[in-house]
Design a protein around this motif. Structure first.
Motif, PDB file in Angstrom:
ATOM      1  N   ASP A 175       0.828  -1.215   0.000  1.00  0.00           N
ATOM      2  CA  ASP A 175       0.000   0.000   0.000  1.00  0.00           C
ATOM      3  C   ASP A 175       0.866   1.271   0.000  1.00  0.00           C
ATOM      4  OD1 ASP A 175      -2.344  -1.520   0.190  1.00  0.00           O
ATOM      5  OD2 ASP A 175      -2.109  -1.670   2.375  1.00  0.00           O
ATOM      6  N   LEU A 176       2.161   1.064   0.079  1.00  0.00           N
ATOM      7  CA  LEU A 176       3.069   2.207   0.196  1.00  0.00           C
ATOM      8  C   LEU A 176       3.937   2.372  -1.043  1.00  0.00           C
ATOM      9  CD1 LEU A 176       4.126   1.508   3.881  1.00  0.00           C
ATOM     10  CD2 LEU A 176       2.596   3.312   3.075  1.00  0.00           C
ATOM     11  N   PRO A 177       4.437   3.541  -1.331  1.00  0.00           N
ATOM     12  CA  PRO A 177       4.158   4.770  -0.589  1.00  0.00           C
ATOM     13  C   PRO A 177       2.769   5.318  -0.932  1.00  0.00           C
ATOM     14  CG  PRO A 177       5.517   5.291  -2.476  1.00  0.00           C
ATOM     15  CD  PRO A 177       5.331   3.794  -2.492  1.00  0.00           C
ATOM     16  N   LEU A 178       2.261   6.101  -0.012  1.00  0.00           N
ATOM     17  CA  LEU A 178       1.000   6.797  -0.223  1.00  0.00           C
ATOM     18  C   LEU A 178       1.375   8.276  -0.390  1.00  0.00           C
ATOM     19  CD1 LEU A 178      -2.023   6.201  -0.251  1.00  0.00           C
ATOM     20  CD2 LEU A 178      -2.044   6.460   2.216  1.00  0.00           C
ATOM     21  N   LEU A 179       1.062   8.826  -1.550  1.00  0.00           N
ATOM     22  CA  LEU A 179       1.555  10.173  -1.866  1.00  0.00           C
ATOM     23  C   LEU A 179       0.393  11.105  -2.163  1.00  0.00           C
ATOM     24  CD1 LEU A 179       4.423   9.004  -4.282  1.00  0.00           C
ATOM     25  CD2 LEU A 179       4.651   9.555  -1.853  1.00  0.00           C
ATOM     26  N   ILE A 180      -0.154  11.694  -1.099  1.00  0.00           N
ATOM     27  CA  ILE A 180      -1.367  12.494  -1.265  1.00  0.00           C
ATOM     28  C   ILE A 180      -1.129  13.959  -0.921  1.00  0.00           C
ATOM     29  CG2 ILE A 180      -3.708  12.879  -0.356  1.00  0.00           C
ATOM     30  CD1 ILE A 180      -4.057   9.893  -0.173  1.00  0.00           C
ATOM     31  N   ASN A 181      -1.749  14.819  -1.719  1.00  0.00           N
ATOM     32  CA  ASN A 181      -1.718  16.263  -1.463  1.00  0.00           C
ATOM     33  C   ASN A 181      -3.151  16.759  -1.370  1.00  0.00           C
ATOM     34  OD1 ASN A 181      -0.536  19.049  -1.539  1.00  0.00           O
ATOM     35  ND2 ASN A 181      -1.798  19.133  -3.383  1.00  0.00           N
ATOM     36  N   GLN A 182      -3.366  17.793  -0.561  1.00  0.00           N
ATOM     37  CA  GLN A 182      -4.676  18.437  -0.646  1.00  0.00           C
ATOM     38  C   GLN A 182      -4.523  19.951  -0.692  1.00  0.00           C
ATOM     39  OE1 GLN A 182      -7.786  18.171   2.263  1.00  0.00           O
ATOM     40  NE2 GLN A 182      -6.535  18.906   3.962  1.00  0.00           N
ATOM     41  N   TRP A 183      -5.407  20.579  -1.472  1.00  0.00           N
ATOM     42  CA  TRP A 183      -5.519  22.038  -1.515  1.00  0.00           C
ATOM     43  C   TRP A 183      -6.666  22.394  -0.579  1.00  0.00           C
ATOM     44  CZ3 TRP A 183      -2.005  25.075  -3.882  1.00  0.00           C
ATOM     45  CH2 TRP A 183      -1.157  24.475  -4.817  1.00  0.00           C
ATOM     46  N   ALA A 184      -6.410  23.248   0.379  1.00  0.00           N
ATOM     47  CA  ALA A 184      -7.437  23.488   1.383  1.00  0.00           C
ATOM     48  C   ALA A 184      -7.254  24.839   2.056  1.00  0.00           C
ATOM     49  CB  ALA A 184      -7.374  22.392   2.443  1.00  0.00           C
ATOM     50  N   SER A 199       7.572   3.159   3.480  1.00  0.00           N
ATOM     51  CA  SER A 199       7.937   1.959   4.238  1.00  0.00           C
ATOM     52  C   SER A 199       9.319   2.060   4.859  1.00  0.00           C
ATOM     53  CB  SER A 199       7.839   0.723   3.339  1.00  0.00           C
ATOM     54  OG  SER A 199       8.590   0.930   2.172  1.00  0.00           O
ATOM     55  N   THR A 200      10.147   3.005   4.396  1.00  0.00           N
ATOM     56  CA  THR A 200      11.466   3.140   5.018  1.00  0.00           C
ATOM     57  C   THR A 200      11.760   4.601   5.346  1.00  0.00           C
ATOM     58  OG1 THR A 200      12.638   3.512   2.938  1.00  0.00           O
ATOM     59  CG2 THR A 200      12.377   1.211   3.642  1.00  0.00           C
ATOM     60  N   ALA A 201      12.631   4.769   6.336  1.00  0.00           N
ATOM     61  CA  ALA A 201      13.050   6.110   6.722  1.00  0.00           C
ATOM     62  C   ALA A 201      13.749   6.790   5.561  1.00  0.00           C
ATOM     63  CB  ALA A 201      13.978   6.034   7.927  1.00  0.00           C
ATOM     64  N   LYS A 202      14.572   6.034   4.874  1.00  0.00           N
ATOM     65  CA  LYS A 202      15.353   6.584   3.769  1.00  0.00           C
ATOM     66  C   LYS A 202      14.440   7.161   2.690  1.00  0.00           C
ATOM     67  CE  LYS A 202      19.044   5.217   0.586  1.00  0.00           C
ATOM     68  NZ  LYS A 202      18.348   5.042  -0.695  1.00  0.00           N
TER      69      LYS A 202
END
Length: 476
Positions: free
Chosen positions: A127-136, A164-167
């Motif tokens: 399920d990763l990475p999850l890359l979401i942006n919102q305009w708000a 999933s990783t720090a890097k």
RNA sequence: CGGGGCAUGGCGCAGUCCGGCUAGCGCACCUGCUUUGGGAGCAGGGGGCCGCAGGUUCAAAUCCUGCUGCCCCGACCA
């Protein structure tokens, strides 16, 4: 509209407010600290937004929208976060005429509500990475507000990613601060210093905060964008785990990053002059304003024919233009008006020009007028859009570099800060030392720039060996 | 939250100290005529619970008391 604005040299703060209002960017709202963004100002925001949004999508992000009401319990889940934000939140206690069982915070930022959702969405490393942006819009009940720079409610985007990783998360945070650098430098023509904040200045709940820092025309710093590496802090607070490839439960690693309508303030404070706003072509609502001039209907026909010919060409060249053919206002009035509004290029076409088959062209960022053959006008505008964009950046960079002074000692730092400007010098101090400097000079460390070319030296305060340069300045 | 300022047609202000006639000016607005090359001219016209609530007085924009709002300067923050 009354004439002119307060001169920068007389009262810079007043100049700023005058420009915002007279260029019709914004007006005060009825509630303290709120702002009405007027169509001209909003159009600038739309241009910034569209440039940023394109970059976000190019780097693999998608847009979504989360609710503005946050249950109080969510706010309290991350200790540093609640400590940092709760005091400046607006809270809804009543709804539908009844007192609510649980107060609802109006988002000051959306980490908590987004992470509560991520908990549901993330189960596996797949399920990763999850890359979401919102305009708000977000609300922060600040003590002291200023149009665009700090308003009670403001518009922004906030990216929230899970990895999933720090890097990978650290790389994401770095990638996004570089996206912001490009946005500031290539689109807004504002040069920025880029680098991490010190612990004292970083975002509540972040492991590392990266910032872009710009110098305004009064030589004060403006934090124009931030990107945070959040480590596992929010994942732990919201219990967001995933099963990794080795079948082990792990907390996810997170980032968040944002820029706001403050950028418009930065634009004004970076490029404006005593005549008003100066807009970089890439964000100007109109890159060129055409002012037709005539005396009598006959002349009008001839002039307007030329205007239409020119606008047809500009349309093909994808130039944003506006024909100010308002018959109530004189040409002189329009010249001043569009200088106030910062239109990068102005073209005048009158009977004399029709006769000579020429146009008169004026750049907002330069004195004087060019007279050029009509056939060359479209092409000239096309070229100038890029030239002006580039020169505005170069001028701003020259100004910033001239006012960024290398200092060796604390005394030198004090002098630079007193005179106005950025002081850069070797730094090996801690939070306490930083606080001392802030108390005594009102300057803070804006960032530790990535760009470190000066090798090693001695800390300007303690004299201890130091291998990093820090930038100090008074800030907005 | 501390310090300062302001509140009078749409906007910007004068008048307030020292109470008094119909509250005035500039810009904007409306009508007409003339005018477009760096903030056009003339003539006519419309628009005010003087921030709110009390009080003093024959009389209050003006004096007194209380309140509210906004702006600016600091401490906090994108």
């Amino acid at each position: 509209m009354t004439k002119g604005v307060t001169k920068q040299s007389v009262d810079f703060a007043k100049w700023y407010t005058d420009v915002v209002k007279k260029a019709e960017l914004a007006d005060y709202g009825p509630v303290k600290g709120t702002m009405i963004i007027r169509p001209y100002g909003y159009s600038i925001w739309e241009n910034i937004k569209s440039a940023a949004d394109t970059m976000f999508k190019e780097t693999g992000h998608v847009n979504a929208y989360f609710p503005m009401f946050i249950p109080e319990s969510f706010m309290k889940k991350e200790a540093q976060h609640v400590e940092g934000f709760a005091p400046e939140c607006a809270v809804v206690t009543h709804g539908g005429g009844k007192k609510l069982d649980e107060p609802l915070y109006i988002r000051p930022t959306s980490e908590t509500i987004i992470w509560a959702a991520y908990k549901k969405w993330i189960n596996s490393y797949r399920d990763l990475p999850l890359l979401i942006n919102q305009w708000a819009n977000v609300v922060r009940w600040e003590m002291r507000t200023r149009l665009f720079l700090r308003t009670t409610e403001f518009l922004w985007q906030e990216g929230h990613t899970a990895h999933s990783t720090a890097k990978e998360a650290e790389e994401e945070a770095l990638q996004m601060i570089d996206v912001y650098r490009k946005l500031a430098e290539d689109v807004l023509a504002i040069p920025v210093y880029v680098g991490p904040k010190t612990d004292a200045e970083k975002f509540a709940g972040a492991v590392t905060t990266y910032a872009i820092e710009a110098m305004m025309k009064d030589k004060k710093a403006l934090q124009a964008g931030t990107s945070h590496y959040l480590g596992q802090n929010f994942a732990k607070a919201f219990d967001v785990t995933f099963l990794n490839q080795n079948n082990v439960q792990e907390y996810v690693y997170a980032t968040s990053w944002g820029v706001s309508t403050r950028l418009i303030g930065g634009l004004i404070l970076s490029h404006g002059d005593d005549k008003g706003l100066i807009l970089p072509p890439k964000v100007a609502p109109f890159q060129v304003v055409i002012i037709p001039i005539w005396r009598g209907d006959e002349a009008k026909t001839g002039v307007m024919e030329k205007v239409e010919q020119l606008t047809a060409e500009l349309k093909v060249k994808n130039i944003r233009f506006f024909v100010d053919d308002n018959e109530q206002m004189s040409p002189g009035w329009k010249f001043h008006q569009w200088e106030m509004k910062g239109a990068p290029i102005r073209i005048e076409i009158g009977p004399k020009d029709v006769e000579k088959n020429q146009v008169v062209l004026a750049r907002r960022d330069k004195q004087g007028k060019e007279f050029l053959p009509f056939e060359k006008a479209g092409q000239r505008v096309f070229e100038l859009v890029d030239i002006i964009q580039k020169e505005l950046f170069e001028n701003a960079k020259k100004f910033r570099d001239e006012n960024t002074i290398h200092v060796e000692t604390y005394e030198e730092l004090k002098k630079v800060i007193d005179n106005g400007g950025f002081a850069k010098g070797f730094w090996a101090g801690d939070g306490e030392a930083e606080e001392k400097i802030q108390k005594e000079t009102k300057a803070t460390i804006r960032c530790i720039p990535f760009d470190q070319k000066d090798g090693k030296g001695k800390c300007l305060l303690t004299g201890k060996p130091a291998d990093k340069i820090a930038i100090f300045a008074k800030s907005y």
